[in-house]
Enzyme design. Structure first.
Site, PDB file in Angstrom:
ATOM      1  N   ASP A  75       0.818  -1.219   0.000  1.00 22.36           N
ATOM      2  CA  ASP A  75       0.000   0.000   0.000  1.00 22.36           C
ATOM      3  C   ASP A  75       0.852   1.269   0.000  1.00 22.36           C
ATOM      4  O   ASP A  75       2.015   1.256   0.408  1.00 22.36           O
ATOM      5  CB  ASP A  75      -0.953  -0.004   1.206  1.00 22.36           C
ATOM      6  CG  ASP A  75      -0.236  -0.154   2.540  1.00 22.36           C
ATOM      7  OD1 ASP A  75       0.765  -0.906   2.615  1.00 22.36           O
ATOM      8  OD2 ASP A  75      -0.651   0.491   3.524  1.00 22.36           O
ATOM      9  N   GLU A 140       0.326  -1.355   5.782  1.00 23.37           N
ATOM     10  CA  GLU A 140       1.373  -0.785   6.644  1.00 23.37           C
ATOM     11  C   GLU A 140       1.123   0.694   6.894  1.00 23.37           C
ATOM     12  O   GLU A 140       1.347   1.203   7.982  1.00 23.37           O
ATOM     13  CB  GLU A 140       2.759  -0.985   6.000  1.00 23.37           C
ATOM     14  CG  GLU A 140       3.926  -0.699   6.942  1.00 23.37           C
ATOM     15  CD  GLU A 140       4.333   0.771   7.031  1.00 23.37           C
ATOM     16  OE1 GLU A 140       5.031   1.127   7.996  1.00 23.37           O
ATOM     17  OE2 GLU A 140       3.951   1.569   6.151  1.00 23.37           O
TER      18      GLU A 140
HETATM   19 ZN    ZN Z   1       6.807   2.451   4.043  1.00 21.96          ZN
END
Ligand code: ZN
Length: 411
Positions: A75, A140
């Protein structure tokens, strides 16, 4: 003629894995096709539906030995499109070889470098002793809750039998490559108090604001001490942000505001007050002692605590070459590749914290020196030569790590 690794990188950058609706399945399909072409085993695991963890595996000749994990997140953070000079998902390359895209530094570059390093070794006929897994994880950038935090607790993760992991670092405009062996522990705390209310002319004891200020004073004092250490004239101890604890009291609430928040009712003593604190605690602080003192201090001042986020265990990875064959190998490869690692504690948070908390040593490293720090910024870019040099580095590193004989840190 563009290098095929650069072409693959640019294809990956064009997949819109941007929050709040990342195209995870688009990325998984791209990685599956790459795995098929390169002859790597492909599997996915969804801790939360719609958020796949993708694992590509190259099995070693002794799969019973602990493996190497090369991790990156799929992401990327949102963009303010009007502030970009090119399409942030177009992966435009200018005449200097700079590739512009969201994720070019953070961290699609590293994911493709891992993949290409393994592929090069495979093409060259190298036979790894240890298995290597290349993982691509979701979420993340929104804290990793449905990504690595959950994944490290699954039987699927345990089955990977990871002995050592690599994850992201940061770019550096200078000569050295930032090398992270630990992170600070983030504690987000809300402190709430109550007390007598009444006319603003009174002098009650222990009002809500009294209690809250007394509680906050201790943490504000800590902030002053750490700030003095970090900003000491000439920085004689060479401290970086990650070496100190940061305390920021970022939210306050008390008093009777009108619904639009515009009127000031200054003559009522508020019956409740609250504040939110963002603390990033250096790994040198004993977290058990910290939490015990926090609770005692809150009790003393009648404060109700809500912990929004915390990390009670925060191990760092050994960088003692005499103790850790993983680190000794990393250091040797840096030397051979003329890369100067600069050790530091990561000032914010990455998925490495979940891996380290699971008892696995991990190093955060994105080989991007002579590169401005542009993660989460407008016009994020990476130069293709820097990107290709990074593949050279990872190729040698993966070769040496997967070739490591059984050693003292293997379980
Ligand atoms: Zn990163």
């Amino acid at each position: 003629q563009e290098h095929p690794s650069v072409t693959l990188f640019r294809e990956y950058l064009r997949i819109k894995t941007v929050h709040p609706t990342p195209d995870y399945y688009g990325a998984a399909a791209f990685l599956k096709s790459a795995a098929e072409k390169k002859g790597l085993k492909y599997q996915t695991h969804e801790c939360v539906a719609g958020k796949p963890v993708v694992i590509l595996t190259w099995e070693g000749s002794d799969p019973t030995l602990p493996s190497i994990l090369l991790n990156s997140h799929i992401d990327v953070v949102p963009v303010e499109e009007s502030k970009w000079s090119t399409d942030p998902f177009g992966a435009h390359k200018d005449e200097n070889g700079n590739i512009y895209a969201r994720g070019s530094q953070d961290m699609k570059c590293v994911g493709i470098q891992h993949l290409e390093a393994v592929d090069r070794l495979k093409q060259a006929g190298y036979k790894p002793l240890r298995t290597v897994h290349i993982s691509f994880v979701p979420d993340e950038e929104i804290g990793g809750k449905d990504g690595m935090e959950k994944f490290v607790k699954t039987s699927e993760f345990a089955a990977l039998n990871v002995g050592f992991a690599l994850d992201e670092g940061l770019a550096n405009p200078g000569e050295t490559c930032m090398t992270y062996y630990g992170e600070r522990s983030a504690w987000w705390i809300v402190a709430e108090t109550t007390g007598p209310t009444g006319h603003g002319s009174q002098l009650f004891k222990d009002t809500a604001v009294d209690r809250l200020l007394k509680f906050l004073q201790k943490y504000h004092d800590w902030r002053q001490v750490e700030s003095a250490r970090l900003h000491e004239e000439g920085n004689p101890k060479g401290l970086k942000l990650g070496d100190v604890t940061t305390v920021n009291i970022n939210m306050f609430k008390a008093g009777a505001f009108s619904p639009d928040g515009l009127s000031w009712q200054t003559n009522i003593i508020p019956s409740s007050a609250k504040a939110a604190i963002d603390m990033r605690i250096a790994p040198t602080v004993d977290l058990v002692v910290f939490e015990k003192e926090l609770n005692e201090w809150a009790d003393k001042h009648g404060v109700k605590l809500t912990i929004l986020q915390c990390m009670r265990s925060n191990p760092v990875t050994s960088t003692d070459a005499s103790q850790s064959p993983w680190w000794a190998t990393f250091q040797d490869v840096c030397k051979d590749q003329s890369i100067k690692p600069e050790l530091a504690i990561f000032p914010a948070a990455t998925d490495s914290r979940f891996v380290r908390a699971a008892g696995i040593p991990a190093i955060g490293f994105s080989p991007m020196n002579h590169t401005p720090v542009l993660l989460h910024d407008h016009n994020e870019y990476l130069n293709e030569r820097t990107f290709l040099k990074g593949i050279d580095f990872f190729t040698e590193l993966v070769k040496r790590l997967t070739g490591l004989q059984k050693h003292n840190l293997d379980k």
